[in-house]
Design an enzyme around this catalytic site. Structure first.
Site, PDB file in Angstrom:
ATOM      1  N   LYS A  82      38.871  46.751  44.126  1.00 28.45           N
ATOM      2  CA  LYS A  82      39.579  46.999  45.378  1.00 28.45           C
ATOM      3  C   LYS A  82      40.589  48.142  45.226  1.00 28.45           C
ATOM      4  O   LYS A  82      40.749  48.976  46.124  1.00 28.45           O
ATOM      5  CB  LYS A  82      40.288  45.723  45.839  1.00 28.45           C
ATOM      6  CG  LYS A  82      39.370  44.674  46.417  1.00 28.45           C
ATOM      7  CD  LYS A  82      38.740  45.140  47.722  1.00 28.45           C
ATOM      8  CE  LYS A  82      37.990  44.040  48.422  1.00 28.45           C
ATOM      9  NZ  LYS A  82      37.427  44.443  49.722  1.00 28.45           N
ATOM     10  N   SER A  92      42.863  43.941  49.073  1.00 26.80           N
ATOM     11  CA  SER A  92      43.218  42.617  48.561  1.00 26.80           C
ATOM     12  C   SER A  92      44.537  42.666  47.812  1.00 26.80           C
ATOM     13  O   SER A  92      44.846  43.656  47.140  1.00 26.80           O
ATOM     14  CB  SER A  92      42.127  42.112  47.620  1.00 26.80           C
ATOM     15  OG  SER A  92      42.530  40.923  46.972  1.00 26.80           O
ATOM     16  N   TYR A  95      37.247  42.233  40.293  1.00 25.21           N
ATOM     17  CA  TYR A  95      37.392  42.262  41.748  1.00 25.21           C
ATOM     18  C   TYR A  95      38.643  43.031  42.167  1.00 25.21           C
ATOM     19  O   TYR A  95      38.586  43.950  42.996  1.00 25.21           O
ATOM     20  CB  TYR A  95      37.446  40.840  42.308  1.00 25.21           C
ATOM     21  CG  TYR A  95      37.862  40.782  43.755  1.00 25.21           C
ATOM     22  CD1 TYR A  95      37.016  41.236  44.756  1.00 25.21           C
ATOM     23  CD2 TYR A  95      39.113  40.290  44.123  1.00 25.21           C
ATOM     24  CE1 TYR A  95      37.397  41.196  46.084  1.00 25.21           C
ATOM     25  CE2 TYR A  95      39.499  40.243  45.448  1.00 25.21           C
ATOM     26  CZ  TYR A  95      38.644  40.707  46.433  1.00 25.21           C
ATOM     27  OH  TYR A  95      39.024  40.671  47.755  1.00 25.21           O
TER      28      TYR A  95
END
Length: 327
Positions: A145, A117, A141
């Site tokens: 990643k 991402s 998040y």
């Protein structure tokens, strides 16, 4: 040769599965169906319903199907929600990655394409993000990643493992009317669902230092994204060199206001979005270059903004009132 697609019953993963099968590749899918839908997986592709934390099932799937490579799409993908649920995010994105890599090591699978991402960059103070832009994730998040990328790097130091990570921002559109994004947190499904149900879409912030005052981002069509994943797998199979990270960016970006205008034109629904105050933490502009991916993965923005909106709207209309949102 068989490739495993984790999260292959989800929005992005299902497009990757179809791109692989269209290229003649045998595919098996693992998905716990927490956000995916079983009917997104083609009937000829086996769906193993399991979470990646289930080591025994992951290992058995790799071994039983003689898997030679993995495209790892599965994960908890909601940046904003990850702030509320950091432990869940790390469990699903980091612990699950470690479990997958252990199962791969134990079955001799040595190729993986990681769907990462652009959230790994945080809010970079540059006009155009490239692969050398420092990473500074601002959510669990994004951090998870980035840790996934570190895991790949560190495992590759200890054993033979070919890997690459693909970073991207906003994925939109649909490659088929029976595949659609049903996330309650993504711009396209939110706006199109509101229009379908007669509500007025909203813009968060109209006074940014951008040409029309709204945020500018990369928006890439899901089919283009899926093709890049398959191209990475193909290059890996062929033994060609790959960079550890590629940005799948537009190089130019699109504003939220431009998206609203295009949605109005495509749907034929005349509306004026309500402009709300800015959301905390939303940068004015984040756009990534895709030069390296264009060089190695035949990365191109093959779909115009109009085509992105039209394909998403066609899928939303097709599913009608039975639209299954993710809670």
């Amino acid at each position: 040769m068989t490739w495993l697609v984790t999260g292959g019953a989800g929005y992005i993963g299902s497009h990757v599965v179809r791109a692989l099968t269209a290229s003649g590749t045998d595919v098996v899918v693992i998905d716990d169906l927490s956000t995916g839908l079983a009917h997104f997986v083609p009937a000829r592709v086996e769906l193993v319903t399991a979470n990646l934390l289930d080591y025994d099932t992951v290992r058995a799937t790799l071994a039983d199907h003689r898997v030679t490579g993995v495209i790892h799409v599965a994960g908890y993908k909601y940046a904003g929600e990850s702030v509320k649920y950091p432990l869940h995010t790390y469990q699903q994105n980091v612990t699950a990655m470690a479990t997958l890599l252990q199962a791969m090591a134990d079955t001799g699978v040595d190729q993986i394409v990681f769907s990462s991402s652009a959230a790994t960059y945080g809010t970079p103070d540059v006009e155009l993000v490239d692969e050398l832009t420092p990473t500074a994730p601002e959510s669990p998040y994004g951090e998870s990643k980035l840790i996934g990328e570190w895991l790949l790097r560190d495992v590759a130091r200890s054993r033979d493992l070919r890997h690459t990570s693909l970073r991207y921002f906003n994925v939109v559109g649909s490659g088929s009317v029976d595949l659609f994004d049903r996330s309650p947190h993504n711009l396209f499904p939110k706006v199109l669902d509101m229009l379908f149900n007669g509500s007025v879409p909203q813009i968060n912030g109209g006074d940014y230092d951008t040409p029309d005052g709204t945020c500018v981002r990369d928006y890439v069509h899901v089919s283009d994204l899926a093709s890049a994943h398959v191209a990475a797998a193909r290059r890996m199979e062929a033994g060609k060199d790959l960079e550890p990270v590629y940005n799948l960016g537009s190089g130019s970006g699109t504003s939220v206001r431009e998206i609203m205008t295009t949605i109005r034109e495509v749907t034929g629904i005349d509306f004026e979005p309500k402009v709300n105050p800015r959301r905390p933490g939303d940068p004015a502009r984040i756009v990534a270059a895709g030069d390296l991916a264009a060089r190695d993965l035949d990365w191109q923005m093959r779909h115009s903004l109009t085509e992105m909106v039209a394909s998403a709207w066609a899928a939303r209309q097709e599913v009608g009132q039975d639209y299954p949102t993710v809670s």
